[in-house]
Design a protein around this motif. Structure first.
Motif, PDB file in Angstrom:
ATOM      1  N   PRO A   6       0.839  -1.213   0.000  1.00 13.03           N
ATOM      2  CA  PRO A   6       0.000   0.000   0.000  1.00 13.03           C
ATOM      3  C   PRO A   6       0.869   1.256   0.000  1.00 13.03           C
ATOM      4  O   PRO A   6       2.033   1.205   0.435  1.00 13.03           O
ATOM      5  N   PRO A   7       0.301   2.381  -0.448  1.00  9.04           N
ATOM      6  CA  PRO A   7       1.092   3.623  -0.532  1.00  9.04           C
ATOM      7  C   PRO A   7       1.784   3.992   0.777  1.00  9.04           C
ATOM      8  O   PRO A   7       2.932   4.442   0.760  1.00  9.04           O
ATOM      9  N   ALA A   8       1.114   3.771   1.923  1.00  2.00           N
ATOM     10  CA  ALA A   8       1.736   4.157   3.201  1.00  2.00           C
ATOM     11  C   ALA A   8       3.027   3.370   3.422  1.00  2.00           C
ATOM     12  O   ALA A   8       4.028   3.925   3.905  1.00  2.00           O
ATOM     13  N   ALA A   9       3.020   2.082   3.059  1.00  5.88           N
ATOM     14  CA  ALA A   9       4.224   1.257   3.245  1.00  5.88           C
ATOM     15  C   ALA A   9       5.327   1.700   2.277  1.00  5.88           C
ATOM     16  O   ALA A   9       6.513   1.702   2.633  1.00  5.88           O
ATOM     17  N   LEU A  10       4.938   2.080   1.071  1.00  2.73           N
ATOM     18  CA  LEU A  10       5.930   2.566   0.100  1.00  2.73           C
ATOM     19  C   LEU A  10       6.591   3.835   0.634  1.00  2.73           C
ATOM     20  O   LEU A  10       7.821   3.989   0.588  1.00  2.73           O
ATOM     21  N   MET A  11       5.777   4.727   1.171  1.00  5.82           N
ATOM     22  CA  MET A  11       6.315   6.007   1.666  1.00  5.82           C
ATOM     23  C   MET A  11       7.180   5.792   2.914  1.00  5.82           C
ATOM     24  O   MET A  11       8.164   6.503   3.117  1.00  5.82           O
ATOM     25  N   THR A  12       6.819   4.814   3.764  1.00  6.73           N
ATOM     26  CA  THR A  12       7.640   4.523   4.952  1.00  6.73           C
ATOM     27  C   THR A  12       9.029   4.055   4.523  1.00  6.73           C
ATOM     28  O   THR A  12      10.051   4.493   5.060  1.00  6.73           O
ATOM     29  N   ALA A  13       9.067   3.156   3.538  1.00  2.00           N
ATOM     30  CA  ALA A  13      10.361   2.645   3.059  1.00  2.00           C
ATOM     31  C   ALA A  13      11.185   3.782   2.448  1.00  2.00           C
ATOM     32  O   ALA A  13      12.395   3.887   2.677  1.00  2.00           O
ATOM     33  N   GLU A  14      10.531   4.643   1.689  1.00  2.12           N
ATOM     34  CA  GLU A  14      11.258   5.767   1.074  1.00  2.12           C
ATOM     35  C   GLU A  14      11.727   6.765   2.140  1.00  2.12           C
ATOM     36  O   GLU A  14      12.817   7.333   2.035  1.00  2.12           O
ATOM     37  N   ALA A  15      10.912   6.931   3.186  1.00  3.84           N
ATOM     38  CA  ALA A  15      11.298   7.864   4.263  1.00  3.84           C
ATOM     39  C   ALA A  15      12.556   7.370   4.966  1.00  3.84           C
ATOM     40  O   ALA A  15      13.411   8.174   5.366  1.00  3.84           O
ATOM     41  N   GLU A  16      12.695   6.057   5.116  1.00  2.00           N
ATOM     42  CA  GLU A  16      13.907   5.517   5.761  1.00  2.00           C
ATOM     43  C   GLU A  16      15.132   5.874   4.941  1.00  2.00           C
ATOM     44  O   GLU A  16      16.178   6.248   5.480  1.00  2.00           O
ATOM     45  N   ARG A  17      15.017   5.759   3.626  1.00  2.42           N
ATOM     46  CA  ARG A  17      16.165   6.101   2.758  1.00  2.42           C
ATOM     47  C   ARG A  17      16.461   7.599   2.836  1.00  2.42           C
ATOM     48  O   ARG A  17      17.617   8.010   2.860  1.00  2.42           O
ATOM     49  N   LEU A  18      15.405   8.393   2.859  1.00  2.50           N
ATOM     50  CA  LEU A  18      15.615   9.848   2.936  1.00  2.50           C
ATOM     51  C   LEU A  18      16.297  10.208   4.254  1.00  2.50           C
ATOM     52  O   LEU A  18      17.262  10.983   4.283  1.00  2.50           O
ATOM     53  N   ARG A  19      15.831   9.614   5.351  1.00  7.19           N
ATOM     54  CA  ARG A  19      16.415   9.920   6.672  1.00  7.19           C
ATOM     55  C   ARG A  19      17.892   9.527   6.715  1.00  7.19           C
ATOM     56  O   ARG A  19      18.708  10.237   7.280  1.00  7.19           O
ATOM     57  N   ALA A  20      18.189   8.391   6.107  1.00  7.53           N
ATOM     58  CA  ALA A  20      19.587   7.919   6.123  1.00  7.53           C
ATOM     59  C   ALA A  20      20.496   8.895   5.372  1.00  7.53           C
ATOM     60  O   ALA A  20      21.693   8.956   5.642  1.00  7.53           O
ATOM     61  N   ALA A  21      19.924   9.642   4.447  1.00 11.19           N
ATOM     62  CA  ALA A  21      20.732  10.570   3.638  1.00 11.19           C
ATOM     63  C   ALA A  21      20.792  11.971   4.254  1.00 11.19           C
ATOM     64  O   ALA A  21      21.484  12.842   3.732  1.00 11.19           O
ATOM     65  N   LEU A  22      20.079  12.169   5.358  1.00  9.75           N
ATOM     66  CA  LEU A  22      20.034  13.511   5.958  1.00  9.75           C
ATOM     67  C   LEU A  22      21.174  13.698   6.952  1.00  9.75           C
ATOM     68  O   LEU A  22      21.404  12.843   7.805  1.00  9.75           O
ATOM     69  N   SER A  23      21.851  14.824   6.863  1.00  9.35           N
ATOM     70  CA  SER A  23      22.898  15.113   7.849  1.00  9.35           C
ATOM     71  C   SER A  23      22.244  15.753   9.070  1.00  9.35           C
ATOM     72  O   SER A  23      21.077  16.151   9.042  1.00  9.35           O
TER      73      SER A  23
END
Ligand code: SAM
Length: 156
Positions: free
Chosen positions: A48-65
């Motif tokens: 579902p879209p919420a799960a897709l966005m959660t996975a993408e948010a993890e990648r975004l967070r990992a890239a944030l300083s």
């Protein structure tokens, strides 16, 4: 100050890359505009879209300083004029932190990221394709920088 656009999605069509580069390369060395992409979750996974966005948010967070001002691009965010964006850039520059602009994937950004952001801004009231937001944002930032520096690209 560095301006970093952190965006979901790799392998953009040529028109997106060309449009982005056209404006990003115009920003001067003391205010560089960089792009960092994270992979989008495959839309064929059946999640579902919420799960897709959660996975993408993890990648975004990992890239944030740690030391950065977080600005989310969101169709429901605040409207800014070019002058207001220019004033924001000047203020952020004074504060010395890098500024990260987050662009979500096809389903948008996880709500927790939106809640964590210092600001949420929109480029239009219309929902735009995530790929199109990249060159539009680069142009808006270059225009705002031009206004602050009395550059002929945008004077008022
Ligand atoms: C196709 S949109 C996602 C739309 C989704 N329904 C939502 O509620 O966010 C993908 C991404 O493009 C960006 N975006 C789309 N329209 C925008 C706008 N008008 N202003 C700023 N960013 C926008 C946002 O970062 C969004 O996460």
């Amino acid at each position: 100050m560095r301006l970093l656009v952190l965006a979901v999605g790799t392998r953009m069509p040529d028109w997106v890359t060309i449009g982005w580069q056209e404006f990003a390369r115009r920003l001067p060395r003391e205010c560089p505009l960089e792009l960092h992409e994270v992979k989008a979750e495959p839309r064929t996974s059946g999640k579902p879209p919420a799960a897709l966005m959660t996975a993408e948010a993890e990648r975004l967070r990992a890239a944030l300083s740690a030391r950065r001002r977080l600005v989310v691009l969101d169709e429901r965010g605040d409207d800014l004029s070019t002058r207001q964006l220019a004033q924001r850039l000047e203020k952020w520059q004074g504060e010395g932190d890098d500024v990260v602009f987050l662009i979500g994937g096809p389903d948008g950004l996880d709500p927790t990221l939106k809640a964590e952001a210092h600001e949420r801004i929109r480029l239009s009231s219309l929902t735009l394709p995530h790929a199109m937001v990249r060159p539009l944002l680069a142009e808006a930032l270059y225009r705002a920088w031009s206004l602050s520096h009395n550059h002929p690209y945008h004077r008022e």
